[in-house]
Design an enzyme around this catalytic site. Structure first.
Site, PDB file in Angstrom:
ATOM      1  N   ILE A  82       0.832  -1.208   0.000  1.00  0.00           N
ATOM      2  CA  ILE A  82       0.000   0.000   0.000  1.00  0.00           C
ATOM      3  C   ILE A  82       0.865   1.257   0.000  1.00  0.00           C
ATOM      4  CG2 ILE A  82      -0.210   0.270   2.526  1.00  0.00           C
ATOM      5  CD1 ILE A  82      -3.248   0.878   1.981  1.00  0.00           C
ATOM      6  N   GLY A 100       0.368  -5.450   0.782  1.00  0.00           N
ATOM      7  CA  GLY A 100      -0.713  -5.610  -0.186  1.00  0.00           C
ATOM      8  C   GLY A 100      -0.322  -6.497  -1.363  1.00  0.00           C
ATOM      9  N   ASP A 138      -1.412  -9.892  -0.488  1.00  0.00           N
ATOM     10  CA  ASP A 138      -2.868  -9.967  -0.686  1.00  0.00           C
ATOM     11  C   ASP A 138      -3.178 -10.210  -2.160  1.00  0.00           C
ATOM     12  OD1 ASP A 138      -4.133  -8.973   2.022  1.00  0.00           O
ATOM     13  OD2 ASP A 138      -2.536  -7.558   1.610  1.00  0.00           O
ATOM     14  N   GLU A 172       2.016  -6.199   7.411  1.00  0.00           N
ATOM     15  CA  GLU A 172       1.016  -5.355   8.057  1.00  0.00           C
ATOM     16  C   GLU A 172       1.251  -5.119   9.544  1.00  0.00           C
ATOM     17  OE1 GLU A 172       0.475  -7.275   5.508  1.00  0.00           O
ATOM     18  OE2 GLU A 172      -1.135  -6.488   4.238  1.00  0.00           O
ATOM     19  N   ASP A 181      -5.957  -6.855   6.077  1.00  0.00           N
ATOM     20  CA  ASP A 181      -7.421  -6.897   5.974  1.00  0.00           C
ATOM     21  C   ASP A 181      -7.960  -6.997   4.556  1.00  0.00           C
ATOM     22  OD1 ASP A 181      -6.667  -4.367   5.245  1.00  0.00           O
ATOM     23  OD2 ASP A 181      -7.867  -3.301   6.729  1.00  0.00           O
TER      24      ASP A 181
HETATM   25  C1  LIG Z   1      -7.102  -0.856   4.090  1.00  0.00           C
HETATM   26  C2  LIG Z   1      -5.666  -1.284   4.002  1.00  0.00           C
HETATM   27  C3  LIG Z   1      -5.382  -2.037   2.810  1.00  0.00           C
HETATM   28  C4  LIG Z   1      -4.215  -2.587   2.501  1.00  0.00           C
HETATM   29  C5  LIG Z   1      -3.083  -2.596   3.385  1.00  0.00           C
HETATM   30  C6  LIG Z   1      -1.866  -3.055   3.007  1.00  0.00           C
HETATM   31  C7  LIG Z   1      -0.763  -3.046   3.979  1.00  0.00           C
HETATM   32  C8  LIG Z   1       0.604  -3.003   3.377  1.00  0.00           C
HETATM   33  O1  LIG Z   1       0.820  -2.996   2.197  1.00  0.00           O
HETATM   34  S1  LIG Z   1       1.839  -2.985   4.549  1.00  0.00           S
HETATM   35  C9  LIG Z   1       3.286  -2.711   3.599  1.00  0.00           C
HETATM   36  C10 LIG Z   1       3.608  -1.262   3.363  1.00  0.00           C
HETATM   37  N1  LIG Z   1       4.842  -1.160   2.622  1.00  0.00           N
HETATM   38  C11 LIG Z   1       6.020  -1.032   3.206  1.00  0.00           C
HETATM   39  O2  LIG Z   1       6.145  -0.909   4.397  1.00  0.00           O
HETATM   40  C12 LIG Z   1       7.214  -1.012   2.272  1.00  0.00           C
HETATM   41  C13 LIG Z   1       7.925   0.318   2.264  1.00  0.00           C
HETATM   42  N2  LIG Z   1       8.991   0.319   1.250  1.00  0.00           N
HETATM   43  C14 LIG Z   1      10.154  -0.316   1.412  1.00  0.00           C
HETATM   44  O3  LIG Z   1      10.441  -0.954   2.403  1.00  0.00           O
HETATM   45  C15 LIG Z   1      11.148  -0.170   0.292  1.00  0.00           C
HETATM   46  O4  LIG Z   1      10.746   0.879  -0.530  1.00  0.00           O
HETATM   47  C16 LIG Z   1      11.335  -1.436  -0.547  1.00  0.00           C
HETATM   48  C17 LIG Z   1      10.014  -2.037  -0.961  1.00  0.00           C
HETATM   49  C18 LIG Z   1      12.143  -2.481   0.253  1.00  0.00           C
HETATM   50  C19 LIG Z   1      12.130  -1.099  -1.828  1.00  0.00           C
HETATM   51  O5  LIG Z   1      13.334  -0.467  -1.468  1.00  0.00           O
HETATM   52  P1  LIG Z   1      14.160   0.375  -2.551  1.00  0.00           P
HETATM   53  O6  LIG Z   1      14.225  -0.361  -3.823  1.00  0.00           O
HETATM   54  O7  LIG Z   1      15.444   0.770  -1.902  1.00  0.00           O
HETATM   55  O8  LIG Z   1      13.272   1.667  -2.858  1.00  0.00           O
HETATM   56  P2  LIG Z   1      13.118   3.011  -1.992  1.00  0.00           P
HETATM   57  O9  LIG Z   1      14.284   3.878  -2.266  1.00  0.00           O
HETATM   58  O10 LIG Z   1      12.825   2.669  -0.580  1.00  0.00           O
HETATM   59  O11 LIG Z   1      11.800   3.640  -2.610  1.00  0.00           O
HETATM   60  C20 LIG Z   1      11.787   4.229  -3.903  1.00  0.00           C
HETATM   61  C21 LIG Z   1      10.654   5.215  -3.949  1.00  0.00           C
HETATM   62  O12 LIG Z   1       9.428   4.539  -3.717  1.00  0.00           O
HETATM   63  C22 LIG Z   1       8.746   5.071  -2.603  1.00  0.00           C
HETATM   64  N3  LIG Z   1       8.034   4.015  -1.905  1.00  0.00           N
HETATM   65  C23 LIG Z   1       8.496   2.788  -1.611  1.00  0.00           C
HETATM   66  N4  LIG Z   1       7.560   2.086  -0.954  1.00  0.00           N
HETATM   67  C24 LIG Z   1       6.507   2.911  -0.814  1.00  0.00           C
HETATM   68  C25 LIG Z   1       5.224   2.756  -0.210  1.00  0.00           C
HETATM   69  N5  LIG Z   1       4.824   1.606   0.338  1.00  0.00           N
HETATM   70  N6  LIG Z   1       4.375   3.803  -0.234  1.00  0.00           N
HETATM   71  C26 LIG Z   1       4.733   4.970  -0.826  1.00  0.00           C
HETATM   72  N7  LIG Z   1       5.938   5.163  -1.428  1.00  0.00           N
HETATM   73  C27 LIG Z   1       6.796   4.132  -1.418  1.00  0.00           C
HETATM   74  C28 LIG Z   1       9.828   5.692  -1.766  1.00  0.00           C
HETATM   75  O13 LIG Z   1       9.310   6.650  -0.902  1.00  0.00           O
HETATM   76  C29 LIG Z   1      10.738   6.264  -2.829  1.00  0.00           C
HETATM   77  O14 LIG Z   1      10.159   7.442  -3.315  1.00  0.00           O
HETATM   78  P3  LIG Z   1      11.068   8.766  -3.600  1.00  0.00           P
HETATM   79  O15 LIG Z   1      10.102   9.785  -4.087  1.00  0.00           O
HETATM   80  O16 LIG Z   1      12.081   8.326  -4.610  1.00  0.00           O
HETATM   81  O17 LIG Z   1      11.706   9.107  -2.283  1.00  0.00           O
END
Ligand SMILES: CC/C=C\C=C\CC(=O)SCCNC(=O)CCNC(=O)[C@H](O)C(C)(C)COP(=O)(O)OP(=O)(O)OC[C@H]1O[C@@H](n2cnc3c(N)ncnc32)[C@H](O)[C@@H]1OP(=O)(O)O
Length: 287
Positions: free
Chosen positions: A77, A133, A136, A156, A164
């Site tokens: 997400i 997600g 999911d 999550e 969820d």
């Molecule tokens: C009602 C609810 C419904 C659904 C719920 C779902 C729950 C979930 O999905 S929980 C999981 C949430 N996700 C995370 O916690 C992952 C966060 N991201 C990471 O850990 C890392 O980005 C990575 C996936 C391991 C990849 O790493 P890397 O390749 O080094 O990339 P980054 O430099 O970290 O990111 C590049 C760029 O993408 C943006 N970004 C990454 N993940 C997200 C995200 N989940 N949401 C928004 N943006 C994300 C990150 O900010 C970077 O953006 P820039 O603009 O370049 O800074």
């Protein structure tokens, strides 16, 4: 299905998906926000529903391949959007706020349930990270393939919520070991490709993304060449049987096939078998 080779194409109706037709009867849906690691933003949750409803109704589409553009499959997400969409939901009182949050969750659940409801088989090809997600999403698909560098994370609990939108319901049906599912969901530890294969989450592991996409398209070609009556009936009944008793599944199957057995496809296929020809040599009408 509106086709394009990239979401930047002027004909693409989507901002988060690139939909294309790499071969006859095969639809490729690519998660397409690579610069944000295919994080699932507000548009994504709606576009997937629109896209899969179109595919379900499109007789020119017999099988779907889902993959992610860029470095990884998906980061789950969009953590920037979740605040506005879920955490700051308005309502005149607690009941109404709760009701509105519930509606959002149900809407998000539909984003992946449409994959399961689509009668066309969905092959998902996962490379790099598949987080939150993403799990999911992939558990709602019919066939899961991954690369050797893939990892899966039921993330999550790390962001303070119980998953969820499908993982807790579908992952136990995919992986035989309840203990392993519980461990993954309760600890948020990463599961790498080899364990994903040995646990049954994926059926094949490929050396890299190019090999995986070639494998996914070859598999899709095998499916697309067969009778769509047989293929769609098989998917629908497999999904039904997963959620019902054997007796209920058999009953549903009998009712399904009392009409579907009347298809010309059975005679055409049987004739090909008698003539020792491949079922792929037969031309089937669209469905
Ligand atoms: C009602 C609810 C419904 C659904 C719920 C779902 C729950 C979930 O999905 S929980 C999981 C949430 N996700 C995370 O916690 C992952 C966060 N991201 C990471 O850990 C890392 O980005 C990575 C996936 C391991 C990849 O790493 P890397 O390749 O080094 O990339 P980054 O430099 O970290 O990111 C590049 C760029 O993408 C943006 N970004 C990454 N993940 C997200 C995200 N989940 N949401 C928004 N943006 C994300 C990150 O900010 C970077 O953006 P820039 O603009 O370049 O800074």
């Amino acid at each position: 299905v509106p086709m394009s080779s990239s979401s930047s194409s002027p004909t693409s109706p989507y901002t988060t998906l690139a939909v294309s037709r790499p071969a006859e009867s095969i639809t490729h849906v690519e998660l397409n926000r690579p610069e944000k690691r295919n994080a699932m933003n507000r548009a994504f949750w709606s576009e997937m529903v629109e896209c899969f409803n179109e595919i379900a109704a499109d007789p020119d589409s017999r099988v779907v391949v889902v993959s992610g553009a860029g470095k990884i499959f998906t980061a789950g997400i969009d953590l920037m959007d979740i605040a506005g969409d879920v955490l700051q939901t308005d309502g005149d009182d607690t009941a109404r706020t709760s009701w509105n949050i519930r509606n959002t969750i149900v809407k998000y659940q539909e984003t992946f349930s449409v994959i399961e409801k689509c009668p066309k088989p969905v092959i998902v090809a996962i490379h790099g990270a598949c987080v939150g997600g993403g799990v999911d999403l992939v558990t709602a698909c019919d066939i899961r393939l991954c690369t050797q560098d893939a990892w899966f994370q039921v993330k999550e609990v790390d962001i303070g919520l119980a998953a969820d939108v499908g993982t807790l319901q579908r992952l136990p049906k995919v992986i035989g070991s309840r203990s392993l599912v519980n461990e993954l969901a309760l600890t948020a530890r990463k599961m790498y490709a080899d364990e994903a294969k040995s646990s049954g989450l994926v059926s094949r592991v490929f050396a890299d993304k190019d090999a995986m996409m070639a494998g996914a398209l070859e598999m899709a070609g095998e499916i697309a060449a067969r009778s769509p009556v047989a293929i769609q009936g098989t998917k629908v009944n497999l999904v039904y049987s997963r959620d019902h008793s054997v007796a209920e599944g058999l009953n549903y199957m009998a009712t399904w096939n009392m009409s579907m057995l009347q298809t010309h496809d059975v005679m055409k296929s049987a004739q090909a078998a008698m003539e020792k020809k491949s079922p792929k040599s037969v031309t089937f009408s669209k469905l």
